[in-house]
Design a protein around this motif. Structure first.
Motif, short mmCIF file in Angstrom:
data_model
loop_
_atom_site.label_atom_id
_atom_site.label_comp_id
_atom_site.label_asym_id
_atom_site.label_seq_id
_atom_site.Cartn_x
_atom_site.Cartn_y
_atom_site.Cartn_z
N THR A 20 0.50 -1.13 -0.35
CA THR A 20 -0.29 0.26 -0.07
C THR A 20 0.58 1.53 0.07
O THR A 20 2.35 1.39 0.08
CB THR A 20 -1.23 0.14 1.01
N PRO A 21 0.60 2.32 -0.47
CA PRO A 21 1.55 3.60 -0.32
C PRO A 21 0.90 3.96 0.80
O PRO A 21 0.13 3.28 1.56
CB PRO A 21 0.84 4.81 -1.78
N GLY A 22 2.42 5.19 1.10
CA GLY A 22 2.27 6.35 2.36
C GLY A 22 2.89 5.55 2.83
O GLY A 22 4.15 4.99 3.24
N PRO A 23 3.17 5.64 4.53
CA PRO A 23 3.68 4.94 5.48
C PRO A 23 4.21 3.46 5.57
O PRO A 23 5.38 2.98 5.90
CB PRO A 23 3.84 6.20 7.25
N ALA A 24 3.18 2.64 5.04
CA ALA A 24 3.14 1.36 5.15
C ALA A 24 4.57 1.23 4.22
O ALA A 24 4.98 -0.42 4.89
CB ALA A 24 2.50 1.01 4.68
N THR A 25 5.37 1.49 3.60
CA THR A 25 6.91 1.73 2.60
C THR A 25 7.95 1.59 3.52
O THR A 25 8.65 0.77 3.34
CB THR A 25 6.75 2.48 1.53
N ILE A 26 8.26 2.04 4.55
CA ILE A 26 8.51 2.24 5.74
C ILE A 26 9.31 0.75 5.69
O ILE A 26 10.50 0.74 6.31
CB ILE A 26 9.09 3.07 6.36
N GLY A 27 8.57 0.21 6.37
CA GLY A 27 8.77 -1.43 6.67
C GLY A 27 9.52 -2.32 5.94
O GLY A 27 10.78 -2.53 6.15
N GLU A 28 8.72 -2.11 4.42
CA GLU A 28 9.14 -3.02 3.43
C GLU A 28 10.59 -2.07 2.90
O GLU A 28 11.53 -3.22 2.67
CB GLU A 28 8.22 -2.29 2.54
N HIS A 29 10.43 -0.82 3.48
CA HIS A 29 12.23 -0.53 2.86
C HIS A 29 12.89 -1.52 3.99
O HIS A 29 14.35 -1.23 3.69
CB HIS A 29 12.12 1.23 2.76
N ALA A 30 12.34 -1.36 5.01
CA ALA A 30 13.96 -1.30 6.30
C ALA A 30 14.17 -2.70 5.58
O ALA A 30 15.31 -2.92 6.32
CB ALA A 30 13.99 -0.48 7.57
N LEU A 31 13.75 -3.44 5.72
CA LEU A 31 13.26 -4.83 5.82
C LEU A 31 14.44 -5.12 4.39
O LEU A 31 15.24 -5.89 4.42
CB LEU A 31 12.13 -5.30 6.16
N ALA A 32 14.08 -4.41 3.10
CA ALA A 32 14.97 -4.98 2.03
C ALA A 32 15.95 -4.10 2.06
O ALA A 32 16.98 -5.25 1.28
CB ALA A 32 13.62 -4.59 0.71
N THR A 33 16.28 -3.16 2.72
CA THR A 33 17.81 -2.72 2.23
C THR A 33 18.43 -2.49 3.48
O THR A 33 19.86 -2.18 3.59
CB THR A 33 17.94 -0.94 2.09
N GLY A 34 17.82 -3.69 4.76
CA GLY A 34 18.78 -2.54 6.19
C GLY A 34 18.51 -1.48 6.41
O GLY A 34 19.96 -1.15 7.55
N VAL A 35 18.55 -0.49 5.88
CA VAL A 35 18.51 0.21 5.73
C VAL A 35 17.42 0.81 7.43
O VAL A 35 16.68 1.73 6.91
CB VAL A 35 18.86 1.83 5.10
N GLY A 36 17.80 1.17 7.64
CA GLY A 36 16.66 1.33 9.73
C GLY A 36 16.60 0.60 10.67
O GLY A 36 17.50 0.05 10.77
N ARG A 37 15.97 0.91 11.75
CA ARG A 37 16.26 0.18 13.48
C ARG A 37 14.42 -0.35 13.66
O ARG A 37 13.88 0.24 13.13
CB ARG A 37 16.47 1.06 13.93
#
Length: 274
Positions: A20-37
């Motif tokens: 889904t668009p919006g803030p939900a992409t933050i978790g997907e991005h962090a999981l895929a790239t390793g950038v995030g906590r």
């Protein structure tokens, strides 16, 4: 909250909506790239889970056990969370400012965007890392979701308008990469604004995102008229509005809670269990 290892992708779906668009992409991005906590209220069988990246945090689960001290490590983030978390957020931080936001997706053809002679719109490459650095502190947020200028330049998810001296005049990039949507971010150097360079970069990036089988999305403040106009000219249309909350410093109660929690978890060796 205590920092935990990234969850399994199957567990992520249970905590955060995917595709889904919006803030939900933050978790997907962090999981895929390793950038995030990743954060949880406890290491085993967590009741509340958060992911933070580039100054944004998404909070899910149950707030019932969230004492002020638990949220202290997430101070300074902008929170997207269900309304049930607001009492806990308000008790945890001395300042909590609501910020109305808009989510757009690409739905229409963009307006034309010719670039001046001597300017090329192309993918950023690792060799452009110094040029990303040269954009200065005002643009440092742009590469934060990729871990810094090198991460952005090497991501394969950024397009820039570059002059003959390899100076970046404008750049558009995937800020958060989800499984269905890629959230777009844009920056133009001040003396080259209003020349449609950002629009040209967004058009190129949007075509690239579509070629990956994803849909470009756009997230901005309702008060950011230039961003809204750029989105419209690039073919984005409004999908929904939401509110996120900018958190200030922790309250005094938070610090006491953090010390007690650190003592308690220093004796815990178990990994997270989802």
């Amino acid at each position: 909250m205590i920092e935990i290892s990234p969850p399994d992708a199957r567990a992520l779906v249970r905590w955060f909506p995917t595709g889904t668009p919006g803030p939900a992409t933050i978790g997907e991005h962090a999981l895929a790239t390793g950038v995030g906590r990743w954060w949880a209220d406890r290491p085993v069988q967590p009741r509340a889970l958060a992911v933070s990246c580039a100054g944004h945090a998404v909070l899910r689960g149950s707030p019932e056990q969230l004492t002020p001290g638990l949220l202290a490590p997430l101070a300074g983030n902008r929170f997207e969370a269900p309304a049930r978390f607001l009492p806990a957020l308000g008790a945890s931080f001395g300042r909590l400012i609501p910020w109305e936001r808009m989510v757009w997706t690409l739905q229409a053809a963009p307006q034309p965007a010719a670039v001046p002679h001597g300017v090329t719109v192309r993918h950023l490459e690792p060799a452009d890392t110094d040029a990303v650095h040269a954009l200065g502190p005002d643009a440092s947020w742009l590469s934060a979701s990729w871990g810094g200028p090198l991460g952005l330049a090497a991501s394969g998810h950024a397009w820039a308008a570059v002059d003959r001296a390899r100076r970046i005049l404008a750049v558009a990039c995937t800020y958060f990469r989800g499984t269905g949507y890629e959230d777009v971010a844009v920056y133009t150097v001040p003396d080259h604004r209003r020349h449609r360079l950002a629009l040209a970069c967004v058009i190129a990036l949007s075509a690239d995102i579509a070629a990956r089988g994803h849909t470009p999305s756009w997230n901005c403040s309702v008060l950011n008229r230039p961003s809204r106009l750029l989105a419209w000219h690039a073919g984005f249309r409004l999908v929904r509005e939401y509110v996120h909350y900018a958190a200030g410093s922790p309250t005094a109660d938070c610090f006491a809670g953090v010390r007690n929690r650190e003592d308690r978890h220093a004796r815990t060796a178990s990994g997270p269990c989802f």
